[in-house]
Scaffold this motif. Structure first.
Motif, PDB file in Angstrom:
ATOM      1  N   THR A 228       0.748  -1.326   0.026  1.00  0.00           N
ATOM      2  CA  THR A 228      -0.033  -0.088  -0.024  1.00  0.00           C
ATOM      3  C   THR A 228       0.719   1.328  -0.182  1.00  0.00           C
ATOM      4  N   ILE A 230       1.212   5.436  -0.484  1.00  0.00           N
ATOM      5  CA  ILE A 230       0.425   6.710  -0.588  1.00  0.00           C
ATOM      6  C   ILE A 230       1.710   7.785  -0.748  1.00  0.00           C
ATOM      7  N   HIS A 241      -7.384  13.400  -2.907  1.00  0.00           N
ATOM      8  CA  HIS A 241      -6.690  12.255  -3.189  1.00  0.00           C
ATOM      9  C   HIS A 241      -7.516  11.171  -4.222  1.00  0.00           C
ATOM     10  N   TYR A 252      -2.113   5.334  -3.540  1.00  0.00           N
ATOM     11  CA  TYR A 252      -2.940   6.403  -3.241  1.00  0.00           C
ATOM     12  C   TYR A 252      -2.157   7.724  -3.671  1.00  0.00           C
ATOM     13  N   VAL A 254      -2.034  11.601  -2.882  1.00  0.00           N
ATOM     14  CA  VAL A 254      -2.715  12.542  -2.031  1.00  0.00           C
ATOM     15  C   VAL A 254      -1.993  14.064  -2.325  1.00  0.00           C
ATOM     16  N   GLN A 276      -6.231   4.071   6.698  1.00  0.00           N
ATOM     17  CA  GLN A 276      -5.415   3.352   5.705  1.00  0.00           C
ATOM     18  C   GLN A 276      -4.587   2.185   6.761  1.00  0.00           C
ATOM     19  N   ILE A 285       4.662   5.696   2.775  1.00  0.00           N
ATOM     20  CA  ILE A 285       4.349   6.973   2.513  1.00  0.00           C
ATOM     21  C   ILE A 285       5.497   7.375   1.593  1.00  0.00           C
TER      22      ILE A 285
END
Length: 307
Positions: A228, A230, A241, A252, A254, A276, A285
């Motif tokens: 995952t 971001i 987002h 994702y 953002v 999340q 991230i």
């Protein structure tokens, strides 16, 4: 010969036994286990008369328990998985009750400064990096882990050349490993060429780094079980987002609006990240400016404290 020794204080009338998968250790039958001899300092010792010189490496599986001195009754086993000693020479095995020894190694013929960090105390709890020692072409470090507190360890290798390099985040399950040297669990990094991608860990749920640029970057994330992603993008527009799929990744994007009220914005960002984490448990991230990214994450950590 193979000598076992362990320090463990007991009351008068009790003794430590060692039991295992060999005939000399009772074939896991506590009634046939080997009672150890007490010595000063509450050190218990036992020696097996096994000639293992000039033979191939042997795996001897064993574990300690204590019980009555005269016979093994009212016994209590130590916690954790069975111990394994792998050796082809006469060896003295020194153990600590409910602890396991781990040997981290990395092939390093150029003798670069190498560090390791991880989730357990001896690896700095990801708050500091621990320097590895050098012997010939191998960098290494030995640590001790309390099996009652740690059943799985997260760790990373770091080395310094002209810049800092950090390996992907690895996991070591102490209940499921088969690499041993004597009574050490061995963790080996095959070479520095594998330590290419910068992946850092903020806490148990968040890793961070640069935006993945090619397939090698995504492969590194996959090896670290980071599916995952971001990505923070700096923008003058409104906060937003979006989500897209890339291979096995949930990605994702953002849009960070730097003109908005910082407090209100980061409260929304905090809520988004928390959702999340609850959904995926572990997230990555990223931003192409590490300076900005660390600034955002510092504000995120402050919001956690205030919640």
């Amino acid at each position: 010969m193979l000598t076992f020794q362990i320090q463990f204080p007991l009351a008068f009338g009790e003794a430590v036994y060692v039991c295992g998968n060999s005939k000399e250790l009772g074939h896991w039958n506590p009634m046939q286990a080997l009672r150890m001899q007490w010595s000063e300092g509450d050190i218990w010792k036992s020696t097996l008369e096994i000639n293992i010189i000039d033979q191939e490496f042997q795996d001897i599986e064993y574990k300690y328990f204590f019980g009555e001195f005269d016979r093994p009754q009212n016994i209590e086993w130590e916690m954790g998985p069975n111990r394994i000693v792998r050796t082809n020479e006469n060896t003295i095995i020194t153990d600590i009750w409910n602890h396991r020894k781990i040997l981290f190694q990395c092939y390093n013929p150029n003798k670069y400064p190498i560090f390791v960090s991880g989730s357990c105390y001896d690896l700095g709890i990801f708050q500091r990096r621990v320097s590895m020692k050098q012997k010939e072409d191998i960098s290494y470090i030995r640590i001790l882990v309390n099996i009652l507190e740690e059943r799985e360890i997260s760790y990373q290798f770091h080395y310094i050349k002209k810049r800092h390099y950090t390996s992907p985040l690895y996991q070591l399950n102490l209940n499921n490993t088969n690499d041993y040297y004597k009574n050490y669990i061995v963790v080996f990094c095959e070479g520095l060429i594998q330590i290419k991608r910068s992946i850092y860990q903020l806490d148990n749920h968040i890793c961070y780094g640069y935006v993945p640029a090619d397939q090698d970057d995504f492969n590194s994330l996959k090896k670290a079980n980071l599916s995952t992603i971001i990505e923070f993008q700096n923008s003058l527009q409104q906060y937003s987002h979006s989500i897209k799929k890339y291979d096995d990744f949930t990605y994702y994007i953002v849009n960070i609006c730097i003109n908005q009220n910082f407090i209100n914005y980061f409260q929304r960002l905090y809520q988004f990240i928390q959702v999340q984490i609850q959904k995926y448990n572990l997230i990555y991230i990223c931003n192409n400016s590490m300076k900005h990214l660390r600034k955002y994450l510092q504000l995120y950590q402050r919001l956690i404290i205030l919640q």
